[in-house]
Scaffold this motif. Structure first.
Motif, short mmCIF file in Angstrom:
data_model
loop_
_atom_site.label_atom_id
_atom_site.label_comp_id
_atom_site.label_asym_id
_atom_site.label_seq_id
_atom_site.Cartn_x
_atom_site.Cartn_y
_atom_site.Cartn_z
N THR A 61 0.85 -1.18 0.00
CA THR A 61 0.00 0.00 0.00
C THR A 61 0.89 1.23 0.00
N SER A 63 -0.28 3.93 1.47
CA SER A 63 -0.81 4.68 2.60
C SER A 63 0.31 5.06 3.56
N MET A 111 -8.03 8.84 2.75
CA MET A 111 -8.10 7.44 2.37
C MET A 111 -9.46 6.98 1.86
N TRP A 129 -13.04 3.36 -0.52
CA TRP A 129 -11.65 3.56 -0.11
C TRP A 129 -10.80 3.86 -1.34
N VAL A 133 -4.00 3.98 -1.41
CA VAL A 133 -3.68 4.76 -0.21
C VAL A 133 -4.51 4.35 1.01
N HIS A 134 -5.27 3.32 0.85
CA HIS A 134 -6.03 2.80 1.99
C HIS A 134 -5.07 2.03 2.90
#
Length: 169
Positions: A61, A63, A111, A129, A133-134
């Motif tokens: 990810t 995130s 997110m 979502w 970037v979740h």
């Protein structure tokens, strides 16, 4: 090695079971159910520490917070202290502890977004979502807040299940 506390035997067994269910059985969802005061936060801290040490979230990810721990506003700081001091978890970069209101507000906008969809002739808000970037792992403390399927927090959790990434938990 960063874990500075010892778990009771039942907590260690629970942590190992949760971890095995993630790593070996590829279970995307689990419920840790135990009485008040049995150390569920410690069990989750041990699981998070091990997942971080294994590099579970690496390259899966974009995130800034690969693990998000959602809890009640009244215990955010307590949870952060346990994770940081006893499990050596970086609460800025490794596990972000927030409350449900933050997830629905400005923090969540990074997110998750909303879409308006028409269902049976009526407009409805749908949570989605953001791809890439979740968080990879979302931990819901006090998950009874999710039982009302029409509530925003329940819809946020349901939308997380719709992410098409097999490693999300």
């Amino acid at each position: 090695p960063k874990q500075l506390c010892n778990l009771f035997a039942f907590q260690e067994r629970a942590a190992v079971q949760l971890l095995n269910n993630i790593i070996k059985k590829h279970m995307r969802g689990q419920l840790l159910r135990a009485a008040v005061g049995t150390g569920k936060t410690f069990i989750i801290g041990a699981v998070a520490r091990r997942l971080i040490d294994m590099g579970y979230c690496a390259d899966k990810t974009f995130s800034p917070w690969p693990i998000v721990y959602v809890t009640k506003a009244s215990i955010v700081q307590q949870t952060e202290r346990v994770l940081e001091r006893l499990f050596g978890i970086d609460i800025v970069n490794e596990v972000k502890v927030i409350n449900i209101e933050q997830l629905r507000a400005s923090f969540g906008e990074l997110m998750v977004r909303t879409e308006t969809v028409v269902y049976h002739g009526e407009e409805q808000i749908k949570w989605v979502w953001r791809k890439g970037v979740h968080p990879l792992i979302i931990l819901w403390d006090e998950c009874q807040i999710l039982k009302n399927t029409d509530s925003q927090q329940s819809q946020l959790a349901q939308a997380f299940n719709d992410i098409n990434v097999p490693e999300t938990i």
